[in-house]
Design an enzyme around this catalytic site. Structure first.
Site, PDB file in Angstrom:
ATOM      1  N   LYS A  11     -32.063 -10.682  23.460  1.00  0.00           N
ATOM      2  CA  LYS A  11     -32.353  -9.757  24.559  1.00  0.00           C
ATOM      3  C   LYS A  11     -33.787  -9.983  25.065  1.00  0.00           C
ATOM      4  CE  LYS A  11     -29.033  -6.330  22.777  1.00  0.00           C
ATOM      5  NZ  LYS A  11     -28.872  -4.964  22.191  1.00  0.00           N
ATOM      6  N   TYR A  51     -21.722  -4.058  29.181  1.00  0.00           N
ATOM      7  CA  TYR A  51     -21.807  -2.803  28.429  1.00  0.00           C
ATOM      8  C   TYR A  51     -20.905  -1.708  29.016  1.00  0.00           C
ATOM      9  CZ  TYR A  51     -25.632  -4.530  25.484  1.00  0.00           C
ATOM     10  OH  TYR A  51     -26.381  -5.237  24.567  1.00  0.00           O
ATOM     11  N   PHE A  59     -27.733   6.901  27.400  1.00  0.00           N
ATOM     12  CA  PHE A  59     -28.713   5.809  27.382  1.00  0.00           C
ATOM     13  C   PHE A  59     -28.301   4.614  28.239  1.00  0.00           C
ATOM     14  CE2 PHE A  59     -25.993   5.344  23.543  1.00  0.00           C
ATOM     15  CZ  PHE A  59     -25.497   4.063  23.740  1.00  0.00           C
ATOM     16  N   ARG A  87     -22.443 -10.516  12.967  1.00  0.00           N
ATOM     17  CA  ARG A  87     -22.791  -9.089  12.963  1.00  0.00           C
ATOM     18  C   ARG A  87     -23.580  -8.732  11.702  1.00  0.00           C
ATOM     19  NH1 ARG A  87     -21.950  -5.607  17.344  1.00  0.00           N
ATOM     20  NH2 ARG A  87     -21.422  -3.947  15.868  1.00  0.00           N
ATOM     21  N   THR A  93     -26.968  -1.473  14.244  1.00  0.00           N
ATOM     22  CA  THR A  93     -27.444  -1.249  15.616  1.00  0.00           C
ATOM     23  C   THR A  93     -28.853  -0.654  15.640  1.00  0.00           C
ATOM     24  OG1 THR A  93     -25.154  -0.893  16.302  1.00  0.00           O
ATOM     25  CG2 THR A  93     -26.876  -0.075  17.786  1.00  0.00           C
ATOM     26  N   ARG A 104     -32.328  -7.733  12.880  1.00  0.00           N
ATOM     27  CA  ARG A 104     -32.905  -6.449  13.298  1.00  0.00           C
ATOM     28  C   ARG A 104     -33.719  -5.816  12.180  1.00  0.00           C
ATOM     29  NH1 ARG A 104     -27.302  -4.435  16.162  1.00  0.00           N
ATOM     30  NH2 ARG A 104     -27.638  -5.302  18.251  1.00  0.00           N
ATOM     31  N   ASN A 114     -33.600  -3.761  20.221  1.00  0.00           N
ATOM     32  CA  ASN A 114     -33.111  -4.334  18.959  1.00  0.00           C
ATOM     33  C   ASN A 114     -32.824  -5.845  19.026  1.00  0.00           C
ATOM     34  OD1 ASN A 114     -30.720  -4.225  20.357  1.00  0.00           O
ATOM     35  ND2 ASN A 114     -29.688  -2.782  18.973  1.00  0.00           N
ATOM     36  N   HIS A 117     -27.900  -9.335  20.532  1.00  0.00           N
ATOM     37  CA  HIS A 117     -26.527  -8.846  20.679  1.00  0.00           C
ATOM     38  C   HIS A 117     -25.574  -9.803  19.973  1.00  0.00           C
ATOM     39  CE1 HIS A 117     -22.732  -7.583  22.505  1.00  0.00           C
ATOM     40  NE2 HIS A 117     -22.489  -8.873  22.651  1.00  0.00           N
ATOM     41  N   GLU A 128     -16.624 -11.961  26.290  1.00  0.00           N
ATOM     42  CA  GLU A 128     -18.053 -12.053  26.598  1.00  0.00           C
ATOM     43  C   GLU A 128     -18.472 -13.503  26.881  1.00  0.00           C
ATOM     44  OE1 GLU A 128     -19.923  -9.999  23.308  1.00  0.00           O
ATOM     45  OE2 GLU A 128     -19.137  -8.059  23.987  1.00  0.00           O
TER      46      GLU A 128
HETATM   47  P1  DAT Z   1     -24.395  -3.171  18.904  1.00  0.00           P
HETATM   48  O1  DAT Z   1     -25.425  -3.836  19.800  1.00  0.00           O
HETATM   49  O2  DAT Z   1     -24.882  -3.120  17.477  1.00  0.00           O
HETATM   50  O3  DAT Z   1     -23.022  -3.777  19.046  1.00  0.00           O
HETATM   51  P2  DAT Z   1     -23.376  -0.922  20.471  1.00  0.00           P
HETATM   52  O4  DAT Z   1     -22.390  -1.880  21.047  1.00  0.00           O
HETATM   53  O5  DAT Z   1     -22.879   0.363  19.914  1.00  0.00           O
HETATM   54  O6  DAT Z   1     -24.288  -1.634  19.345  1.00  0.00           O
HETATM   55  O7  DAT Z   1     -24.472  -0.543  21.597  1.00  0.00           O
HETATM   56  C1  DAT Z   1     -24.953  -1.557  22.454  1.00  0.00           C
HETATM   57  C2  DAT Z   1     -26.445  -1.379  22.610  1.00  0.00           C
HETATM   58  O8  DAT Z   1     -26.724  -0.115  23.211  1.00  0.00           O
HETATM   59  C3  DAT Z   1     -27.231  -1.380  21.300  1.00  0.00           C
HETATM   60  O9  DAT Z   1     -27.536  -2.668  20.829  1.00  0.00           O
HETATM   61  C4  DAT Z   1     -28.457  -0.614  21.685  1.00  0.00           C
HETATM   62  C5  DAT Z   1     -27.942   0.396  22.683  1.00  0.00           C
HETATM   63  N1  DAT Z   1     -27.667   1.681  22.006  1.00  0.00           N
HETATM   64  C6  DAT Z   1     -26.625   1.964  21.210  1.00  0.00           C
HETATM   65  N2  DAT Z   1     -26.693   3.230  20.744  1.00  0.00           N
HETATM   66  C7  DAT Z   1     -27.826   3.750  21.265  1.00  0.00           C
HETATM   67  C8  DAT Z   1     -28.471   5.009  21.185  1.00  0.00           C
HETATM   68  N3  DAT Z   1     -27.975   5.998  20.444  1.00  0.00           N
HETATM   69  N4  DAT Z   1     -29.654   5.164  21.867  1.00  0.00           N
HETATM   70  C9  DAT Z   1     -30.161   4.173  22.609  1.00  0.00           C
HETATM   71  N5  DAT Z   1     -29.608   2.960  22.751  1.00  0.00           N
HETATM   72  C10 DAT Z   1     -28.455   2.753  22.087  1.00  0.00           C
HETATM   73 MG    MG Z   2     -21.698  -3.761  20.644  1.00  0.00          MG
END
Ligand code: DAT
Ligand code: MG
Length: 151
Positions: A11, A51, A59, A87, A93, A104, A114, A117, A128
């Site tokens: 990212k 996303y 968020f 992963r 996350t 991370r 973080n 991805h 993707e």
């Molecule tokens: P991951 O990236 O571990 O697959 P995810 O798909 O649930 O996690 O969410 C995508 C991204 O969105 C994640 O890397 C960071 C952001 N995100 C997730 N939960 C969040 C939260 N509670 N507050 C802020 N950003 C968040």
């Molecule tokens: Mg995800």
């Protein structure tokens, strides 16, 4: 485990912080096979599609702004069980909950910064890779090292 592909992305914070080499190294030294790699400025629509499942989250606007805030590094990694393994290498996350030794866990503190991805299923990986690479940029090549990595 089946040979499969996953989509991994450094990212914008990871690119700005000079962590690209560190992150690529972890997948390379694990033994996975690099099939696609590019530096890319993501358009807003693509970030929103990528996303899309999170579009109702509070968020979401900040997440999209963050992803388009600077170039990202898009990668395709291949190998047995690579989706789940990537992963694990990436970690939870929220970086404060990621284990030390994960990307991370070692390199980040904020869920909204973080650094990386990784696709969460084989199906989403295929989706993707299509979204970020389209028909071009994923190259099938033989890894001369494979007899040293695979039985
Ligand atoms: P991951 O990236 O571990 O697959 P995810 O798909 O649930 O996690 O969410 C995508 C991204 O969105 C994640 O890397 C960071 C952001 N995100 C997730 N939960 C969040 C939260 N509670 N507050 C802020 N950003 C968040
Ligand atoms: Mg995800």
């Amino acid at each position: 485990f089946e040979t499969e592909k996953t989509y991994v992305m450094v990212k914008p914070d990871g690119v700005q912080r000079g962590l690209v080499g560190n992150i690529i190294s972890r997948f390379e030294t694990k033994g996975f096979h690099l099939k696609g790699l590019k530096l890319f400025q993501c358009p807003k629509e693509l970030a929103e599609t990528h996303y899309g499942d999170l579009s109702e989250k509070p968020f979401f606007p900040d997440l999209v702004d963050y992803i388009v805030s600077g170039p990202v590094v898009c990668m395709v990694w291949e190998g047995p069980g690579v989706v789940k393994s990537a992963r694990k290498l990436i970690g939870a996350t929220n970086p404060l909950e990621s284990e030390p030794g994960t990307i991370r866990g070692d390199l980040a503190i904020e869920v909204g910064r973080n650094v990386v991805h990784g696709s969460d299923s084989v199906e989403n990986g295929e989706k993707e890779i299509g979204l970020w690479f389209g028909d071009e940029g994923v190259i099938e090549w033989e890894q001369a090292m494979s007899p040293w990595l695979r039985e």
